[in-house]
Write a protein that holds these residues in place. Sequence first.
Motif, short mmCIF file in Angstrom:
data_model
loop_
_atom_site.label_atom_id
_atom_site.label_comp_id
_atom_site.label_asym_id
_atom_site.label_seq_id
_atom_site.Cartn_x
_atom_site.Cartn_y
_atom_site.Cartn_z
N THR A 257 0.77 -1.08 0.05
CA THR A 257 -0.01 0.18 -0.09
C THR A 257 0.77 1.11 -0.08
O THR A 257 0.42 2.48 -0.10
N ARG B 97 2.47 3.10 2.41
CA ARG B 97 2.04 4.19 3.36
C ARG B 97 3.22 4.84 3.59
O ARG B 97 3.08 6.27 4.12
N LYS C 23 -3.71 4.69 -0.78
CA LYS C 23 -4.15 3.32 -0.78
C LYS C 23 -4.77 3.07 -2.25
O LYS C 23 -4.65 1.98 -2.62
N SER D 38 -6.27 8.40 3.40
CA SER D 38 -5.48 7.23 3.55
C SER D 38 -4.78 6.79 2.09
O SER D 38 -5.24 7.39 1.03
#
Length: 348
Positions: free
Chosen positions: A15, A17, A25, A348
């Motif tokens: 993902t 991050r 995401k 996100s």
Amino acid sequence: MDSKNFYCIIMAGGTGRRFWPYSRKALPKQFLDFFGTGQTLLQQTYERYKQILPAENIFITTNQHYRELVLNSLPDFKESQLIVEEEHRNTAPAIAYASYVIQKINPDASIVVAPSDHLILKMDEFKRDILKSLEFASRTDRLLTLGIKPSYPETGYGYIQISEEDKEEDFYKVKTFVEKPLREFAEVFVQSNEFYWNSGIFVWHVNTILKAFHEMMADVCPQVECDMPKFSTCPNSSIDYSIMEKANNVYVLLCDFGWADIGTWNSLYDASPKDENQNVTTHSNTLLYNCKGNIIMTPKDKLVVVQDLENYLIAEQGNALLICKKDDQNAIRKFVNDAEMKFGEQYS
């Protein structure tokens, strides 16, 4: 050298991050063009291995949410070579299932496992080392990793300590794996000249790695050695922790092929061209005044004017703008979590 028994598994399910907010995401880093080359990190990785192995021997693992992203970004890639996980369970279950798939196709296969977010600058040396490792793995029961001499005390990489006395051909036996050490330990490792960065590129015979899974992750094997794998019932575990740190048959080839793991903002900074004040301004229109050691990535339609900043990260993508100390990589995960908790998953 006949490469029909040589295979590749490209890992493309993360993902991303640690690259927030540029990597999100819905569109993580492997599907982004960080260097303005016109190719995403995944496209670069796929093309790199096509120069070494037959295209039909390259498999890609990804999460179900990124299935169409993979297929749309690689028009000549066959859907039958795409391995889709219904849930994120880190690298160990994905590699176990992909290895099982390849073993059914070719029980004589030797496999290179490759992250999709690496930068390789010396392709000839890289091809030589990959083929050397595949050939060695094809006739031994060794689990191989490729090691890189560290140039600074990076805390985001794993480290490998080698045994100078225990060597087979050009491959050194691994004494110790240390995953993402504290800075003071990383500094000692670099000064010792006994430790190397773990590139995250692994090579082994398919039977060797599946034997290791049966010995060290026996509970996972029934979940993935089947036509319909149950990733949701597998532990969230990396191949490093689950297999490589526990096995006693791990060897390393020491390499120098211009490697960088584009896994963090720091690693992107290190791999990018810099101005006379060591600033990196990727994809950005900037005016910098008395600024040193910064990395700035913002939309091209915005002018960014910065004064008197040193060693900062300024990154904007979509609905989020991040300004923080460049070297505080661990804080970014906290920022993402806090943004999700306070404002919802749209950040996100």
